[in-house]
Design a protein around this motif. Structure first.
Motif, PDB file in Angstrom:
ATOM      1  N   GLY A  43       0.852  -1.185   0.000  1.00 37.88           N
ATOM      2  CA  GLY A  43       0.000   0.000   0.000  1.00 37.88           C
ATOM      3  C   GLY A  43       0.886   1.231   0.000  1.00 37.88           C
ATOM      4  N   ASN A  44       0.644   2.120   0.931  1.00 38.45           N
ATOM      5  CA  ASN A  44       1.458   3.331   1.062  1.00 38.45           C
ATOM      6  C   ASN A  44       2.609   3.170   2.045  1.00 38.45           C
ATOM      7  N   ARG A  45       2.718   2.007   2.658  1.00 37.78           N
ATOM      8  CA  ARG A  45       3.756   1.799   3.679  1.00 37.78           C
ATOM      9  C   ARG A  45       5.064   1.348   3.049  1.00 37.78           C
ATOM     10  N   LEU A  46       6.152   1.973   3.500  1.00 38.04           N
ATOM     11  CA  LEU A  46       7.496   1.538   3.120  1.00 38.04           C
ATOM     12  C   LEU A  46       8.000   0.603   4.217  1.00 38.04           C
ATOM     13  N   LEU A  47       8.449  -0.579   3.807  1.00 36.18           N
ATOM     14  CA  LEU A  47       8.887  -1.593   4.756  1.00 36.18           C
ATOM     15  C   LEU A  47      10.210  -2.197   4.319  1.00 36.18           C
ATOM     16  N   VAL A  48      10.886  -2.829   5.270  1.00 39.14           N
ATOM     17  CA  VAL A  48      12.111  -3.567   4.977  1.00 39.14           C
ATOM     18  C   VAL A  48      12.159  -4.759   5.928  1.00 39.14           C
ATOM     19  N   ARG A  49      12.609  -5.885   5.421  1.00 43.05           N
ATOM     20  CA  ARG A  49      12.780  -7.053   6.296  1.00 43.05           C
ATOM     21  C   ARG A  49      13.981  -6.808   7.212  1.00 43.05           C
ATOM     22  N   ARG A  50      13.833  -7.203   8.461  1.00 43.53           N
ATOM     23  CA  ARG A  50      14.893  -6.981   9.454  1.00 43.53           C
ATOM     24  C   ARG A  50      16.221  -7.566   8.978  1.00 43.53           C
ATOM     25  N   ASP A  51      16.214  -8.800   8.489  1.00 41.76           N
ATOM     26  CA  ASP A  51      17.461  -9.438   8.062  1.00 41.76           C
ATOM     27  C   ASP A  51      18.107  -8.682   6.907  1.00 41.76           C
ATOM     28  N   GLU A  52      17.288  -8.197   5.969  1.00 42.30           N
ATOM     29  CA  GLU A  52      17.831  -7.438   4.839  1.00 42.30           C
ATOM     30  C   GLU A  52      18.346  -6.080   5.290  1.00 42.30           C
ATOM     31  N   LEU A  53      17.682  -5.466   6.273  1.00 44.94           N
ATOM     32  CA  LEU A  53      18.162  -4.208   6.847  1.00 44.94           C
ATOM     33  C   LEU A  53      19.532  -4.404   7.486  1.00 44.94           C
ATOM     34  N   LEU A  54      19.677  -5.472   8.250  1.00 43.23           N
ATOM     35  CA  LEU A  54      20.953  -5.741   8.912  1.00 43.23           C
ATOM     36  C   LEU A  54      22.043  -6.066   7.900  1.00 43.23           C
ATOM     37  N   ASP A  55      21.696  -6.813   6.848  1.00 40.54           N
ATOM     38  CA  ASP A  55      22.666  -7.086   5.785  1.00 40.54           C
ATOM     39  C   ASP A  55      23.094  -5.791   5.105  1.00 40.54           C
ATOM     40  N   TRP A  56      22.132  -4.906   4.833  1.00 38.78           N
ATOM     41  CA  TRP A  56      22.428  -3.621   4.192  1.00 38.78           C
ATOM     42  C   TRP A  56      23.338  -2.775   5.093  1.00 38.78           C
ATOM     43  N   LEU A  57      23.054  -2.757   6.391  1.00 38.70           N
ATOM     44  CA  LEU A  57      23.903  -2.002   7.319  1.00 38.70           C
ATOM     45  C   LEU A  57      25.329  -2.542   7.322  1.00 38.70           C
ATOM     46  N   GLU A  58      25.461  -3.851   7.316  1.00 36.36           N
ATOM     47  CA  GLU A  58      26.793  -4.470   7.292  1.00 36.36           C
ATOM     48  C   GLU A  58      27.524  -4.101   6.008  1.00 36.36           C
ATOM     49  N   GLN A  59      26.814  -4.086   4.892  1.00 37.50           N
ATOM     50  CA  GLN A  59      27.419  -3.722   3.605  1.00 37.50           C
ATOM     51  C   GLN A  59      27.902  -2.274   3.624  1.00 37.50           C
ATOM     52  N   GLN A  60      27.154  -1.394   4.299  1.00 38.27           N
ATOM     53  CA  GLN A  60      27.563   0.007   4.390  1.00 38.27           C
ATOM     54  C   GLN A  60      28.879   0.123   5.145  1.00 38.27           C
ATOM     55  N   LYS A  61      29.031  -0.689   6.173  1.00 34.70           N
ATOM     56  CA  LYS A  61      30.271  -0.687   6.950  1.00 34.70           C
ATOM     57  C   LYS A  61      31.438  -1.183   6.100  1.00 34.70           C
ATOM     58  N   VAL A  62      31.212  -2.219   5.314  1.00 37.18           N
ATOM     59  CA  VAL A  62      32.252  -2.766   4.438  1.00 37.18           C
ATOM     60  C   VAL A  62      32.639  -1.733   3.389  1.00 37.18           C
ATOM     61  N   ASN A  63      31.642  -1.101   2.765  1.00 34.89           N
ATOM     62  CA  ASN A  63      31.926  -0.086   1.750  1.00 34.89           C
ATOM     63  C   ASN A  63      32.720   1.076   2.325  1.00 34.89           C
ATOM     64  N   LYS A  64      32.375   1.499   3.521  1.00 39.42           N
ATOM     65  CA  LYS A  64      33.090   2.606   4.157  1.00 39.42           C
ATOM     66  C   LYS A  64      34.539   2.216   4.429  1.00 39.42           C
ATOM     67  N   ALA A  65      34.744   1.003   4.923  1.00 39.23           N
ATOM     68  CA  ALA A  65      36.101   0.545   5.220  1.00 39.23           C
ATOM     69  C   ALA A  65      36.941   0.475   3.949  1.00 39.23           C
ATOM     70  N   GLN A  66      36.342   0.056   2.846  1.00 38.26           N
ATOM     71  CA  GLN A  66      37.079  -0.018   1.587  1.00 38.26           C
ATOM     72  C   GLN A  66      37.449   1.363   1.075  1.00 38.26           C
ATOM     73  N   ASN A  67      36.598   2.348   1.312  1.00 34.68           N
ATOM     74  CA  ASN A  67      36.856   3.706   0.843  1.00 34.68           C
ATOM     75  C   ASN A  67      37.837   4.460   1.730  1.00 34.68           C
ATOM     76  N   GLU A  68      38.144   3.933   2.902  1.00 36.91           N
ATOM     77  CA  GLU A  68      39.046   4.616   3.825  1.00 36.91           C
ATOM     78  C   GLU A  68      40.488   4.141   3.721  1.00 36.91           C
ATOM     79  N   ASN A  69      40.787   3.282   2.770  1.00 41.84           N
ATOM     80  CA  ASN A  69      42.159   2.827   2.611  1.00 41.84           C
ATOM     81  C   ASN A  69      43.042   4.011   2.252  1.00 41.84           C
ATOM     82  N   PRO A  70      44.109   4.201   2.991  1.00 47.80           N
ATOM     83  CA  PRO A  70      44.976   5.354   2.684  1.00 47.80           C
ATOM     84  C   PRO A  70      45.717   5.137   1.366  1.00 47.80           C
ATOM     85  N   LYS A  71      45.944   6.226   0.694  1.00 41.64           N
ATOM     86  CA  LYS A  71      46.713   6.179  -0.550  1.00 41.64           C
ATOM     87  C   LYS A  71      48.170   6.465  -0.214  1.00 41.64           C
ATOM     88  N   ILE A  72      49.050   5.695  -0.789  1.00 42.22           N
ATOM     89  CA  ILE A  72      50.476   5.883  -0.569  1.00 42.22           C
ATOM     90  C   ILE A  72      51.032   6.671  -1.747  1.00 42.22           C
TER      91      ILE A  72
END
Length: 77
Positions: A43-72
């Protein structure tokens, strides 16, 4: 599963995400409308499955860690 997330229902509304994570309504809706976020409509409700939300949050952490690699930078001096 992390015990801090056990209180979340199996399907989480945008309002619950907003409240649980302490983020603004506009930030919540920006996340829910992002193409990489696993939200769905009933209907008009936006929803997300808890497991998919947690997977998405974990992916955000992984993406951030990959982008923080220092350049030499090597100088010839």
């Amino acid at each position: 599963m992390n015990t801090e997330f056990q209180d979340l229902p199996n399907v989480v509304s945008s309002k619950e995400v907003q409240t649980y994570f302490g983020i603004s309504r506009s930030t919540t809706y920006r996340i829910f409308h992002d193409a990489t976020f696993p939200a769905f409509h009933i209907g008009n409700r936006l929803l997300v499955r808890r497991d998919e939300l947690l997977d998405w949050l974990e992916q955000q952490k992984v993406n951030k860690a990959q982008n923080e690699n220092p350049k030499i930078v090597v100088s010839d001096e």
